[in-house]
Design an enzyme around this catalytic site. Structure first.
Site, mmCIF file in Angstrom:
data_model
loop_
_atom_site.group_PDB
_atom_site.id
_atom_site.type_symbol
_atom_site.label_atom_id
_atom_site.label_comp_id
_atom_site.label_asym_id
_atom_site.label_seq_id
_atom_site.Cartn_x
_atom_site.Cartn_y
_atom_site.Cartn_z
ATOM 1 N N SER A 1 0.852 -1.196 0.000
ATOM 2 C CA SER A 1 0.000 0.000 0.000
ATOM 3 C C SER A 1 0.886 1.243 0.000
ATOM 4 O O SER A 1 2.021 1.206 0.467
ATOM 5 C CB SER A 1 -0.858 0.006 1.261
ATOM 6 O OG SER A 1 -1.402 1.290 1.467
ATOM 7 N N SER A 2 0.347 2.343 -0.501
ATOM 8 C CA SER A 2 1.136 3.583 -0.548
ATOM 9 C C SER A 2 1.368 4.151 0.851
ATOM 10 O O SER A 2 2.205 5.041 1.033
ATOM 11 C CB SER A 2 0.403 4.625 -1.399
ATOM 12 O OG SER A 2 -0.882 4.865 -0.852
ATOM 13 N N CYS A 3 0.676 3.625 1.856
ATOM 14 C CA CYS A 3 0.854 4.179 3.209
ATOM 15 C C CYS A 3 2.166 3.698 3.847
ATOM 16 O O CYS A 3 2.508 4.078 4.958
ATOM 17 C CB CYS A 3 -0.322 3.837 4.108
ATOM 18 S SG CYS A 3 -0.349 2.113 4.591
ATOM 19 N N TYR B 1 -0.701 -0.894 10.269
ATOM 20 C CA TYR B 1 -0.976 -1.499 8.958
ATOM 21 C C TYR B 1 0.255 -1.349 8.058
ATOM 22 O O TYR B 1 0.674 -2.305 7.395
ATOM 23 C CB TYR B 1 -2.179 -0.806 8.327
ATOM 24 C CG TYR B 1 -2.523 -1.236 6.925
ATOM 25 C CD1 TYR B 1 -2.271 -0.398 5.846
ATOM 26 C CD2 TYR B 1 -3.135 -2.458 6.675
ATOM 27 C CE1 TYR B 1 -2.605 -0.776 4.548
ATOM 28 C CE2 TYR B 1 -3.481 -2.839 5.383
ATOM 29 C CZ TYR B 1 -3.214 -1.984 4.330
ATOM 30 O OH TYR B 1 -3.556 -2.360 3.037
ATOM 31 N N LYS C 1 2.620 -4.219 6.263
ATOM 32 C CA LYS C 1 2.844 -4.276 4.824
ATOM 33 C C LYS C 1 4.341 -4.201 4.506
ATOM 34 O O LYS C 1 4.829 -4.847 3.578
ATOM 35 C CB LYS C 1 2.080 -3.140 4.132
ATOM 36 C CG LYS C 1 0.584 -3.375 4.042
ATOM 37 C CD LYS C 1 0.266 -4.627 3.223
ATOM 38 C CE LYS C 1 -1.209 -4.888 3.074
ATOM 39 N NZ LYS C 1 -1.491 -6.104 2.276
ATOM 40 N N HIS D 1 -12.817 3.602 2.871
ATOM 41 C CA HIS D 1 -11.945 4.685 2.436
ATOM 42 C C HIS D 1 -12.808 5.855 1.988
ATOM 43 O O HIS D 1 -14.026 5.734 1.831
ATOM 44 C CB HIS D 1 -11.041 4.203 1.295
ATOM 45 C CG HIS D 1 -10.005 3.221 1.745
ATOM 46 N ND1 HIS D 1 -10.176 1.858 1.627
ATOM 47 C CD2 HIS D 1 -8.815 3.396 2.364
ATOM 48 C CE1 HIS D 1 -9.111 1.244 2.127
ATOM 49 N NE2 HIS D 1 -8.278 2.146 2.579
HETATM 50 O O1 GFB Z 1 -9.321 7.181 2.391
HETATM 51 P P1 GFB Z 1 -8.978 7.484 3.795
HETATM 52 O O2 GFB Z 1 -9.851 6.916 4.873
HETATM 53 O O3 GFB Z 1 -7.519 6.981 4.110
HETATM 54 O O4 GFB Z 1 -8.950 9.088 4.031
HETATM 55 P P2 GFB Z 1 -6.047 7.545 3.853
HETATM 56 C C1 GFB Z 1 -8.395 9.940 3.082
HETATM 57 C C2 GFB Z 1 -8.716 11.382 3.478
HETATM 58 O O5 GFB Z 1 -10.132 11.585 3.254
HETATM 59 C C3 GFB Z 1 -8.470 11.682 4.971
HETATM 60 C C4 GFB Z 1 -10.689 12.228 4.397
HETATM 61 O O6 GFB Z 1 -7.931 12.982 5.057
HETATM 62 C C5 GFB Z 1 -9.879 11.652 5.551
HETATM 63 O O7 GFB Z 1 -10.020 12.482 6.702
HETATM 64 N N1 GFB Z 1 -12.125 11.938 4.474
HETATM 65 C C6 GFB Z 1 -13.095 12.885 4.343
HETATM 66 C C7 GFB Z 1 -12.716 10.753 4.709
HETATM 67 N N2 GFB Z 1 -14.315 12.339 4.518
HETATM 68 C C8 GFB Z 1 -14.096 10.998 4.744
HETATM 69 C C9 GFB Z 1 -14.989 9.915 4.997
HETATM 70 O O8 GFB Z 1 -16.223 10.053 5.065
HETATM 71 N N3 GFB Z 1 -14.425 8.680 5.158
HETATM 72 C C10 GFB Z 1 -13.063 8.488 5.099
HETATM 73 N N4 GFB Z 1 -12.569 7.236 5.254
HETATM 74 N N5 GFB Z 1 -12.175 9.513 4.880
HETATM 75 C C11 GFB Z 1 -5.485 5.040 4.025
HETATM 76 C C12 GFB Z 1 -4.901 4.131 5.073
HETATM 77 O O9 GFB Z 1 -5.185 6.353 4.425
HETATM 78 O O10 GFB Z 1 -4.889 4.837 2.746
HETATM 79 C C13 GFB Z 1 -5.051 2.704 4.644
HETATM 80 O O11 GFB Z 1 -5.557 4.366 6.315
HETATM 81 C C14 GFB Z 1 -4.538 2.504 3.239
HETATM 82 O O12 GFB Z 1 -4.330 1.912 5.520
HETATM 83 C C15 GFB Z 1 -5.106 3.517 2.274
HETATM 84 O O13 GFB Z 1 -3.150 2.615 3.226
HETATM 85 C C16 GFB Z 1 -4.483 3.375 0.902
HETATM 86 O O14 GFB Z 1 -5.798 7.705 2.410
HETATM 87 O O15 GFB Z 1 -5.784 8.726 4.732
#
Ligand code: GFB
Length: 321
Positions: free
Chosen positions: A108-110, A137, A141, A180
């Site tokens: 994953s890119s994280c 996580y 990875k 996500h």
């Molecule tokens: O996609 P996301 O949950 O994960 O959040 P990451 C991306 C951005 O979207 C964050 C915002 O800044 C969130 O605060 N966001 C805004 C929201 N509204 C929402 C919402 O309703 N739901 C969610 N989920 N986010 C993930 C990692 O990080 O990237 C995983 O946690 C994985 O492990 C994935 O690596 C590729 O992009 O921040």
């Protein structure tokens, strides 16, 4: 890969695994092995050993993982590190023991440092501190990458590791607690439009930047790399284009025809400020993503509309094992 080769797709019910199965079938592969998490718990060392002893797969796409968005990662750190370490260790070790011809591990890119230079190059791995919300996580990875590289170095196993950017597409997880951002916003805007809600709440400031790859493109890249890439170094898979969460929200409002207000809940974390990948290594190999973001979201939304009635918005966290 011979069209009759026995190919095991671990995590074939999830977003990535199901897309890889679709792609393999389109390419004419006939002997694709799938197991649900009820049939095989990949966290069980004995269970996985027995599976390999009986099935003897020749190729493996390791797409099984405990996955989730920023809130799920931040709330369930023990599950994210334990489940992912167990899954990858069991599969990678048995792939060696039972002489699997080739294994592709999905990272994953994280895994990259929170404040690394952008775009993220593969060599930035382990050069700085990780984003706290998903560090467990990410560590799991990174361990998966090191497992693949170590088994290649010590035993000569052809195990490769690929690092996809944020993914979305059909068969995604739409549970608002664990998903996500892209599927979460799609569901929020869709339901707000249907209910006539005056506003939709977006987490964080809307300022973070993210790159989004349509999962059908990811599946194509995985099949391409399984065919042509045989090196120990990791390979980024993405589009090389990022947008702010606010721009994504505006696009989602437009696609779902929501005309109300977008409000930001700053009590929720932003996570990594910017996260997009340098894809030059992959483009030099001859692969490019085909689906622009808006087209991919529209395709996903059409699928969502056809399936939202019977989508199981999982209450328990998504475990694609
Ligand atoms: O996609 P996301 O949950 O994960 O959040 P990451 C991306 C951005 O979207 C964050 C915002 O800044 C969130 O605060 N966001 C805004 C929201 N509204 C929402 C919402 O309703 N739901 C969610 N989920 N986010 C993930 C990692 O990080 O990237 C995983 O946690 C994985 O492990 C994935 O690596 C590729 O992009 O921040």
């Amino acid at each position: 890969m011979d069209l009759n080769a026995k190919i095991y797709v671990a995590g074939s019910r999830g977003l990535v695994g199901s897309a890889i199965v679709r792609r393999l079938k389109k390419l004419g592969y006939k002997n694709i092995l799938e197991k649900t998490s009820k049939e095989l718990d990949l966290r069980s060392q004995a269970g996985v050993e027995l599976f390999f002893c009986n099935e003897r797969p020749e190729y493996i796409f390791l797409a099984s993982a405990k996955v989730g968005g920023i809130l799920a990662n931040n709330s369930l750190p023990a599950e994210f590190i334990y489940d992912n370490l167990m899954i990858e260790t069991n599969i990678i070790h048995n792939a060696h023991k039972y002489k699997v011809s080739k294994l592709l591990f999905l990272g994953s890119s994280c895994i990259y440092p929170k404040y690394a230079l952008q775009p993220l190059k593969e060599e930035y791995l382990l050069t700085g501190e990780l984003e706290p919300t998903n560090e467990p996580y990410a560590i799991a990875k990174i361990a998966g990458i090191k497992l693949c590289q170590s088994y290649r170095r010590q035993y000569g196993d052809n195990f490769i590791s690929v690092m996809p950017t944020n993914l979305y597409g059909i068969n995604d997880n739409f549970n608002l607690d664990t998903s996500h951002v892209l599927p979460a916003l799609m569901r929020k805007f869709h339901e707000a439009k249907l209910s006539g809600a005056p506003s939709v709440t977006v987490w964080g400031s809307g300022k973070p930047r993210r790159e989004f790859l349509y999962v059908e493109d990811l599946a194509d890249a995985c099949c391409f790399l399984m065919q042509y890439y045989n090196d120990s170094e990791i390979v980024n898979i993405g589009t090389g284009i990022d947008i702010t969460i606010a721009e994504l929200a505006a696009m989602m409002a437009d696609i779902t025809c929501f005309t109300g207000e977008i409000v930001y809940d700053r009590t929720k974390p932003d996570g990594t400020p910017v996260k997009y990948l340098d894809i030059s290594k992959l483009t030099k190999l001859g692969w490019y993503a085909q689906t622009p973001l808006r087209a991919g979201i529209e395709k996903t939304y059409q699928w969502f509309l056809r399936n939202s009635a019977n989508l199981t918005f999982q209450q328990s966290h998504d475990l694609n094992i």
